[in-house]
Scaffold this motif. Structure first.
Motif, PDB file in Angstrom:
ATOM      1  N   ALA A  18     -12.851   8.494  -0.889  1.00 52.88           N
ATOM      2  CA  ALA A  18     -11.544   8.056  -0.372  1.00 52.88           C
ATOM      3  C   ALA A  18     -10.579   9.235  -0.319  1.00 52.88           C
ATOM      4  CB  ALA A  18     -10.988   6.926  -1.234  1.00 52.88           C
ATOM      5  N   GLN A  19     -10.568  10.045  -1.352  1.00 56.95           N
ATOM      6  CA  GLN A  19      -9.682  11.212  -1.360  1.00 56.95           C
ATOM      7  C   GLN A  19     -10.039  12.182  -0.241  1.00 56.95           C
ATOM      8  OE1 GLN A  19      -9.587  12.937  -5.303  1.00 56.95           O
ATOM      9  NE2 GLN A  19      -9.185  10.950  -6.235  1.00 56.95           N
ATOM     10  N   VAL A  25      -4.546   0.547  -1.997  1.00 61.44           N
ATOM     11  CA  VAL A  25      -4.345  -0.431  -3.069  1.00 61.44           C
ATOM     12  C   VAL A  25      -5.509  -0.364  -4.055  1.00 61.44           C
ATOM     13  CG1 VAL A  25      -4.173  -2.899  -3.626  1.00 61.44           C
ATOM     14  CG2 VAL A  25      -2.850  -1.940  -1.722  1.00 61.44           C
ATOM     15  N   TRP A  26      -6.745  -0.284  -3.549  1.00 60.15           N
ATOM     16  CA  TRP A  26      -7.911  -0.207  -4.436  1.00 60.15           C
ATOM     17  C   TRP A  26      -7.818   1.016  -5.345  1.00 60.15           C
ATOM     18  CZ3 TRP A  26     -11.700   3.753  -4.051  1.00 60.15           C
ATOM     19  CH2 TRP A  26     -12.704   3.644  -5.019  1.00 60.15           C
ATOM     20  N   LEU A  27      -7.465   2.170  -4.788  1.00 59.81           N
ATOM     21  CA  LEU A  27      -7.366   3.382  -5.609  1.00 59.81           C
ATOM     22  C   LEU A  27      -6.344   3.207  -6.727  1.00 59.81           C
ATOM     23  CD1 LEU A  27      -7.556   6.232  -2.952  1.00 59.81           C
ATOM     24  CD2 LEU A  27      -9.125   5.898  -4.872  1.00 59.81           C
ATOM     25  N   THR A  41     -10.496   2.868   8.686  1.00 61.38           N
ATOM     26  CA  THR A  41     -10.118   1.685   9.473  1.00 61.38           C
ATOM     27  C   THR A  41      -9.166   0.751   8.726  1.00 61.38           C
ATOM     28  OG1 THR A  41     -12.080   0.459   8.735  1.00 61.38           O
ATOM     29  CG2 THR A  41     -12.270   1.723  10.807  1.00 61.38           C
ATOM     30  N   HIS A  42      -9.203   0.767   7.417  1.00 63.84           N
ATOM     31  CA  HIS A  42      -8.360  -0.099   6.578  1.00 63.84           C
ATOM     32  C   HIS A  42      -7.746   0.730   5.439  1.00 63.84           C
ATOM     33  CE1 HIS A  42     -10.978  -2.948   8.653  1.00 63.84           C
ATOM     34  NE2 HIS A  42     -10.023  -3.844   8.458  1.00 63.84           N
ATOM     35  N   PRO A  43      -6.944   1.720   5.775  1.00 65.79           N
ATOM     36  CA  PRO A  43      -6.416   2.617   4.735  1.00 65.79           C
ATOM     37  C   PRO A  43      -5.552   1.910   3.692  1.00 65.79           C
ATOM     38  CG  PRO A  43      -5.284   2.997   6.813  1.00 65.79           C
ATOM     39  CD  PRO A  43      -6.432   2.068   7.102  1.00 65.79           C
ATOM     40  N   ALA A  46       0.830  -1.209   0.000  1.00 65.78           N
ATOM     41  CA  ALA A  46       0.000   0.000   0.000  1.00 65.78           C
ATOM     42  C   ALA A  46       0.869   1.265   0.000  1.00 65.78           C
ATOM     43  CB  ALA A  46      -0.925   0.005   1.216  1.00 65.78           C
ATOM     44  N   ARG A  47       1.976   1.228   0.695  1.00 62.71           N
ATOM     45  CA  ARG A  47       2.843   2.418   0.769  1.00 62.71           C
ATOM     46  C   ARG A  47       3.681   2.609  -0.480  1.00 62.71           C
ATOM     47  NH1 ARG A  47       3.254   0.264   5.867  1.00 62.71           N
ATOM     48  NH2 ARG A  47       5.260  -0.675   5.391  1.00 62.71           N
ATOM     49  N   ARG A  48       4.107   1.516  -1.112  1.00 61.12           N
ATOM     50  CA  ARG A  48       5.027   1.628  -2.243  1.00 61.12           C
ATOM     51  C   ARG A  48       4.325   1.496  -3.589  1.00 61.12           C
ATOM     52  NH1 ARG A  48      10.147   1.800  -2.716  1.00 61.12           N
ATOM     53  NH2 ARG A  48      10.479  -0.261  -3.568  1.00 61.12           N
ATOM     54  N   GLY A  49       3.135   0.992  -3.607  1.00 60.47           N
ATOM     55  CA  GLY A  49       2.418   0.828  -4.858  1.00 60.47           C
ATOM     56  C   GLY A  49       2.358  -0.629  -5.282  1.00 60.47           C
TER      57      GLY A  49
END
Length: 170
Positions: A145-146, A84-86, A77-79, A1-4
């Motif tokens: 989300a944004q 990842v979804w975005l 709660t699940h950023p 999620a942090r790195r893509g």
């Protein structure tokens, strides 16, 4: 999620998971296996949320509002799932795009079924195209989300959701 998607290394996954590098290769022999597992988890998470929220015996419009609220709450709660979804939803690459389109179609179908239920129970206008409205809701999920990630106040997000639901479903 942090790195893509697909950018994290096996070594980073091992470090994050507190296991050996060899262990990560046992579970994820290739980068493709690692990416597939991550996308599968995101798909499972959102599909399960959809099943729970759309399975409630609520009037259609109210069920949609509950689903949108649950999605919005999940960004907080699940950023990592949301991140990842975005990225996945805009990663138009041969290796992951077909999987996203299939996942999105599952969500569209569930939303459309609830919208049709709302049309039947008269909580959603009869002339609403269920498929188009479902796709509008998914597009709005990006903005929600944004808004959550940018720290917008909950009241502003709730007002946005109310405006969205009333605009889409009249």
């Amino acid at each position: 999620a942090r790195r893509g998607i697909g950018r994290a290394t096996h070594a980073e996954v091992a470090d994050e998971g507190g296991c050996s590098l060899a262990t990560t290769f046992v579970y994820f022999p290739t980068r493709e296996d690692l990416v597939s597992a991550v996308l599968g988890e995101v798909e499972r998470f959102y599909t399960e949320m959809m099943s729970v929220e759309h399975g409630r015996e609520l009037p259609g419009q109210r069920a949609i509002r509950h689903y949108v609220d649950a999605f919005t709450d999940s960004v907080g709660t699940h950023p990592d799932h949301a991140r990842v979804w975005l990225e996945w939803s805009t990663a138009i690459r041969d290796e992951i795009w077909p999987q996203y389109l299939a996942f999105q179609e599952t969500i569209v179908n569930a939303l459309a079924a609830t919208i049709k239920r709302g049309k039947a129970d008269a909580t959603i206008a009869a002339d609403i195209d269920a498929d188009e409205a479902a796709r509008l809701m998914i597009g709005a999920a990006h903005m929600l989300a944004q808004m959550k990630f940018s720290g917008q106040p909950d009241e502003k997000i709730s007002h946005f959701v109310g405006t969205l639901v009333s605009a889409v479903f009249r």
